[in-house]
Design a protein around this motif. Sequence first.
Motif, PDB file in Angstrom:
ATOM      1  N   MET A 244       0.257   6.332   5.455  1.00 60.12           N
ATOM      2  CA  MET A 244      -0.884   6.270   4.534  1.00 60.12           C
ATOM      3  C   MET A 244      -1.825   7.450   4.771  1.00 60.12           C
ATOM      4  N   ALA A 245      -2.110   7.737   6.045  1.00 60.13           N
ATOM      5  CA  ALA A 245      -3.028   8.829   6.374  1.00 60.13           C
ATOM      6  C   ALA A 245      -2.443  10.184   5.969  1.00 60.13           C
ATOM      7  N   ILE A 246      -1.167  10.406   6.282  1.00 58.88           N
ATOM      8  CA  ILE A 246      -0.539  11.705   5.991  1.00 58.88           C
ATOM      9  C   ILE A 246      -0.356  11.913   4.495  1.00 58.88           C
ATOM     10  N   GLN A 247      -0.001  10.839   3.774  1.00 56.19           N
ATOM     11  CA  GLN A 247       0.213  10.956   2.331  1.00 56.19           C
ATOM     12  C   GLN A 247      -1.089  10.839   1.540  1.00 56.19           C
ATOM     13  N   ASN A 248      -2.216  10.737   2.286  1.00 60.12           N
ATOM     14  CA  ASN A 248      -3.549  10.733   1.670  1.00 60.12           C
ATOM     15  C   ASN A 248      -3.701   9.595   0.664  1.00 60.12           C
ATOM     16  N   LYS A 249      -3.301   8.404   1.075  1.00 60.80           N
ATOM     17  CA  LYS A 249      -3.441   7.217   0.234  1.00 60.80           C
ATOM     18  C   LYS A 249      -4.540   6.325   0.795  1.00 60.80           C
ATOM     19  N   THR A 250      -4.970   5.365  -0.033  1.00 58.94           N
ATOM     20  CA  THR A 250      -6.010   4.443   0.424  1.00 58.94           C
ATOM     21  C   THR A 250      -5.445   3.067   0.757  1.00 58.94           C
ATOM     22  N   SER A 251      -4.133   2.944   0.682  1.00 54.54           N
ATOM     23  CA  SER A 251      -3.478   1.679   0.988  1.00 54.54           C
ATOM     24  C   SER A 251      -2.075   1.951   1.511  1.00 54.54           C
ATOM     25  N   ASN A 252      -1.662   1.186   2.510  1.00 57.58           N
ATOM     26  CA  ASN A 252      -0.280   1.298   2.997  1.00 57.58           C
ATOM     27  C   ASN A 252       0.710   1.060   1.864  1.00 57.58           C
ATOM     28  N   TYR A 253       0.326   0.179   0.941  1.00 51.96           N
ATOM     29  CA  TYR A 253       1.234  -0.212  -0.143  1.00 51.96           C
ATOM     30  C   TYR A 253       1.361   0.870  -1.225  1.00 51.96           C
ATOM     31  N   ASP A 254       0.497   1.892  -1.152  1.00 50.17           N
ATOM     32  CA  ASP A 254       0.593   3.001  -2.123  1.00 50.17           C
ATOM     33  C   ASP A 254       1.527   4.112  -1.639  1.00 50.17           C
ATOM     34  N   THR A 255       2.058   3.955  -0.425  1.00 52.59           N
ATOM     35  CA  THR A 255       2.946   4.986   0.140  1.00 52.59           C
ATOM     36  C   THR A 255       4.386   4.770  -0.318  1.00 52.59           C
ATOM     37  N   ASP A 256       5.236   5.741   0.007  1.00 55.45           N
ATOM     38  CA  ASP A 256       6.648   5.606  -0.392  1.00 55.45           C
ATOM     39  C   ASP A 256       7.414   4.617   0.494  1.00 55.45           C
ATOM     40  N   VAL A 257       6.718   4.004   1.460  1.00 54.17           N
ATOM     41  CA  VAL A 257       7.338   2.933   2.242  1.00 54.17           C
ATOM     42  C   VAL A 257       7.455   1.675   1.377  1.00 54.17           C
ATOM     43  N   PHE A 258       6.421   1.427   0.547  1.00 56.26           N
ATOM     44  CA  PHE A 258       6.378   0.187  -0.237  1.00 56.26           C
ATOM     45  C   PHE A 258       6.519   0.382  -1.750  1.00 56.26           C
ATOM     46  N   GLN A 259       6.174   1.558  -2.261  1.00 59.30           N
ATOM     47  CA  GLN A 259       6.144   1.720  -3.720  1.00 59.30           C
ATOM     48  C   GLN A 259       7.479   1.461  -4.424  1.00 59.30           C
ATOM     49  N   PRO A 260       8.630   1.882  -3.869  1.00 58.12           N
ATOM     50  CA  PRO A 260       9.890   1.561  -4.556  1.00 58.12           C
ATOM     51  C   PRO A 260      10.086   0.047  -4.720  1.00 58.12           C
ATOM     52  N   LEU A 261       9.706  -0.729  -3.704  1.00 60.36           N
ATOM     53  CA  LEU A 261       9.830  -2.184  -3.783  1.00 60.36           C
ATOM     54  C   LEU A 261       8.859  -2.750  -4.809  1.00 60.36           C
ATOM     55  N   ILE A 262       7.609  -2.261  -4.790  1.00 65.46           N
ATOM     56  CA  ILE A 262       6.597  -2.769  -5.714  1.00 65.46           C
ATOM     57  C   ILE A 262       6.978  -2.449  -7.158  1.00 65.46           C
ATOM     58  N   LYS A 263       7.520  -1.259  -7.392  1.00 62.34           N
ATOM     59  CA  LYS A 263       7.948  -0.902  -8.749  1.00 62.34           C
ATOM     60  C   LYS A 263       9.082  -1.822  -9.208  1.00 62.34           C
ATOM     61  N   PHE A 264      10.005  -2.122  -8.303  1.00 58.03           N
ATOM     62  CA  PHE A 264      11.121  -3.026  -8.621  1.00 58.03           C
ATOM     63  C   PHE A 264      10.596  -4.406  -9.028  1.00 58.03           C
ATOM     64  N   ILE A 265       9.620  -4.906  -8.268  1.00 56.94           N
ATOM     65  CA  ILE A 265       9.027  -6.221  -8.568  1.00 56.94           C
ATOM     66  C   ILE A 265       8.314  -6.180  -9.915  1.00 56.94           C
ATOM     67  N   ALA A 266       7.493  -5.154 -10.110  1.00 55.30           N
ATOM     68  CA  ALA A 266       6.714  -5.040 -11.352  1.00 55.30           C
ATOM     69  C   ALA A 266       7.629  -4.972 -12.571  1.00 55.30           C
ATOM     70  N   ALA A 282       0.248 -10.569  -5.172  1.00 47.09           N
ATOM     71  CA  ALA A 282       1.591 -11.165  -5.177  1.00 47.09           C
ATOM     72  C   ALA A 282       2.658 -10.100  -4.930  1.00 47.09           C
ATOM     73  N   MET A 283       2.529  -8.940  -5.553  1.00 51.41           N
ATOM     74  CA  MET A 283       3.520  -7.866  -5.377  1.00 51.41           C
ATOM     75  C   MET A 283       3.496  -7.332  -3.945  1.00 51.41           C
ATOM     76  N   ARG A 284       2.297  -7.260  -3.363  1.00 54.50           N
ATOM     77  CA  ARG A 284       2.204  -6.798  -1.976  1.00 54.50           C
ATOM     78  C   ARG A 284       2.854  -7.816  -1.039  1.00 54.50           C
ATOM     79  N   VAL A 285       2.602  -9.093  -1.299  1.00 56.86           N
ATOM     80  CA  VAL A 285       3.205 -10.152  -0.471  1.00 56.86           C
ATOM     81  C   VAL A 285       4.726 -10.047  -0.510  1.00 56.86           C
ATOM     82  N   LEU A 286       5.287  -9.929  -1.710  1.00 57.72           N
ATOM     83  CA  LEU A 286       6.744  -9.875  -1.840  1.00 57.72           C
ATOM     84  C   LEU A 286       7.325  -8.638  -1.168  1.00 57.72           C
TER      85      LEU A 286
END
Length: 878
Positions: A244-266, A282-286
Motif C-alpha cells: 500500500m505504501a509503495i503503490q501510494n494507495k490509501t487502502s490495502n484493498y486498493d493494491t494489486d494484492v486485492f484488486q483482481p479479487l475485488i474486480k472478480f466479485i464486483a 462485503a467485497m473486502r470481506v470476501l
Amino acid sequence: MESKIIRKKFLEFFKSKEHQIVSSAPIVNKNDPTLMFTNAGMNQFKDYFLGNKVPTSRRVADTQKCLRVSGKHNDLEEVGIDTYHHTMFEMLGNWSFGDYFKEESIQWSWDLLTEEFKLPKDRIYVTVFGGDPAENLQPDNEAYQLWKKIVPEDRILYGSKKDNFWEMGDQGPCGPASEIHIDLRPEEEIAKIPGKNLVNEDHPLVVEIWNIVFIQYNRKADSSLEPLPEKHIDTGMGFERLVMAIQNKTSNYDTDVFQPLIKFIADHAGKKYGQNPQDDIAMRVLSDHIRAISFTIADGQLPSNNKAGYVIRRILRRAVRYAYTFLNFREPFLYKMVPLLAKQFEEVFPELKEQQDFVQKVIQEEESSFLRTLENGLKRLEQIKAEINGKTDTIDGKTVFELYDTFGFPLDLTALIARENGLKIDEEGFQEEMAQQKDRSRKAATTETGDWQLVHAEEHEPEFIGYDHLQSASSIVKYRKVKAKKKEQYQVVLDTTPFYAESGGQVGDTGYLEVGSEKIPVTDTKRENDLIIHLTDKLPADPKAEVNAVVDVKKRQLTKNNHTATHLLHAALRQVLGDHVTQKGSFVNDKVLRFDFSHFSKLSDEELTEIEKIVNKKIRENIPLDEKRNVPIEEAQKLGAMALFGEKYGDFVRVITFDPKYSVELCGGTHVQATGEIGFFKIVSESSVAAGVRRIEAVTADEAEKYVNQNLDVLNLIRATLKTTGDPVKAVGDLLEEKNTLAKQVEAYQGQEGQTVKEALLEKSTNFGGINCIIESLKISSADTLKNIAFELRNQVENLYLVLAAEIEGRPHITVMLSDNIVKERSLNAGKIVKDLAKEIQGGGGGQPFYATAGGKNSAGLPKVTEKATEFIKSTVA
C-alpha cells in the motif's frame, strides 16, 4: 511496483546480506501447543530462540503466511470494516540468531525502505522502547542513538511497553522493539496535524509497516526477566501494508494484492467497488476471507466443529453471510475465486495451485451447507419475532447467542436483521453469554507451566536414536512441572532418547525411565516444536543420575506395523483410484490405523476389495525397508518421494521406500524392517470425513487376526442358530422372506380386527348435547390398529368426541380424537384432555388439538379413564 516485485526485492536484499532464504511454514501450527495457527514469522524459529535447536544458518529471511483470528491476536470483526486489518496476511521477515544485532538491523531496514523501495524519508517515523519502571527496564537509548544517526530526532518517539516490548508468550524470549511507521495522508492533512501525533493511534493512513524486535531477555514463570546468553533479531513487516505504501494507495484493498479479487466479485455481483460503502465492506470481506480459507485448507486444515477447523468454518460463514446479505449471492460463490487466487500466488505459495480442485470442492460444499443453515437461522428469527409479538422491542442476549452458536450468525447479522424488523438486540446480554463460554473454554484449557530446571549443561541438541535403538543410557537435560486439569505432571528432556514423540499422525511412545531401583513410567512422548518431551508423573529421586530409557517394545512394533501399512495403503489407493489421491491426515497407534485421503465419492465394495488385495500382496512380498536419512530435499523429490501438504520440511529429509516402483514417501515415523512383519491387513470401514475427503480405518497383525476371528465366530453362531451347515446368507434370506410373508398376514389380520372393532364402536355411539361420543375400554393387538380405527371413525362420524382406553401387549394406551368443529366451537384440545386422563394410568402424552395419545404403566386405571372422559364431556355440554 507490482506486489510480486516488492516481495522479490525484499528477499533479494537480504540474500545480498548473506541471509538464507527459507520457505514459509504451513499456516496451521501442528507441534506447538501454545498456537493454533502461525501468527507471526518467528513461529517456525522458536526453537532457535529457546536454545532447543542450533540453526543451520545464523541469518535467515522469508515471507510467511500468517493468520490472526484467535487468541489475543483477533482482528476478525474489524476485517472489511476498515481498510487495513486482515485474517490471512504475509509477513516479510529477517532474523539473526546470535549474529548481528541492533546496528545492522536498523541500518538495513532504512536502506531497504528508502533506497530500494524509494519511500519518502520525510514520511517515516520510528519508535523505540521508553522503559518500564515497574519492571526496572530502562529506555532503549542504544536504539535511539542508532536511529538518531539516520533520521531527525523529532521523528524518533519513545513508546510504551504495550507497543514497544515484544513477548513470545507468558514465558520465553522477549525484548524491546523498534517500530517503523509511515504517514500516507495528503499534504493538507499533514499540515494540520503532524504525523508523530498519530503514531500508534489507529489512524488508517499512519500505519506501522515494520517491527524490529531485539530479543535479549527470557521471561520466567514468576514473570521476572533474565538476560539471554545470545542476543537475536526478529523482524516482521506486513506485506500488504508495505505494498500500500509503495503503490501510494490509501487502502490495502486498493493494491494489486486485492484488486483482481475485488474486480472478480464486483463483476459477478453486477456492482462497482467504491460506490456503496456496505457493498465495499462485503467485497473486502470476501477478498480477504477467501485467502485465509483457501491457504488453510491447502495446508491440511479442513473446516470442522472444533479447534482450528471451527475457526476456518467461522471465517467462511462470515464471508457467506456478507455475500448473501449485501451482494445477493444465493448460490455458492466463494469457491469460484480459488483459481484466480491460486494463479496469483503460484510462484510464492504453489501448494494452492497444486490442490486447486480439492480446495474448491471443500469450499463449495461448506458454502452449500451454510446457505441451508442460514435459511434455517432466518426461519428461527421469524419464530423469535412471532414470540416477541409486540411484547418487547429487544431480542434478548441468550437468544442472540443461540443464533450465533447454533446457526453461526455473527452478532452484526442478527443486529442488521433486527433493525430491518424494527427491533433491537441485547448486546450486553450477548457479550455476557460469550464471556461465559470463553471462560469455560479457558478453564478447560488452562495449563500452568513452570520454568525449565536445568540438570546438565547442554553440550549439544538432544538426540533421537529411536530408529535404531529401543533403549539408551541417557541423562536428564532439563525438566519442568506442568499442571493441567488439576493433574500434576513432569515434562522431562533427555540428552539422548529412543522415545518417538507424537507427530505425523503417529502416537508417542510409552515405556519407562529406570534410575537405579526406580522405574518411572513414561505415559506419553510429545513434541513441542522440535523438542522431545517425556511425560511422567514423578521425577527420579536423583535427577542427575544416569537414566536407562526403555521403550515399550510390543507397542512400538504394533505401531510400526500400522504406520508402514498406511504407506502401502496410500500407494494402493493411488493405483486403484488415481493420482489425485493425496493423504489428508492419519492416525496410527498399536491398535488401529486411520487414513484420510482426497477423493470425491464413496468407494465401492469392489474398489475396497482390490485395495486390500494389493496391500496384502505387498505384505506377502516381504519388501525390505529402504531408509535414507539426511537426503537433500531436491534429491528426495527426484526420487519421486511424496511430500504431504501442510508439513514443513527442512533442507534435509528422511525418505522411506518400500519398492521404488510402489511407495516412496518423506516420513519421520517408525517403520518395519520388511513388510512381512505386518502379517495381515484388513479394512474395517470406509466413510466420509468432509467434502472431498474419505477415511479408511484398518487393522493389522494381532488386531486383524482378532477382527477376522470375531466375524467368523458371528458367522458360526448364525449357522448354529439357523441349524444349517450350508450357505448362511441363503438361510438368512429365506428367513427374511418368511418373516415378510408372516408380517403381511399379521397386517391383514389386524386390518380385519380393526374393521370388526370399528363396527362395534359405531353401534355404541351416544349423543350428549349434539356431540357424538364414543368412549370405550378395549383390548387390541397393536397401536397402529388403534390409530387407524380412530382416524376411520373421525371420517365417518360428525361432531365426534372419541376416547379409547386400550390395553396393548399388557400396557395401557389412551387415544383421543375430536372433529375439527368440536375443537373450534367448543374450544376443546385433545392434547390437554389426554394429559389429564393419562394420570389415571401413571403415564403421559400429548399431540395435536384434534388427535393425541398417551401411554402408561398401570392398566388397572383404564376403567377410571373412560369414567373420567364421560364426566368431562357431560360437564362440557351441560
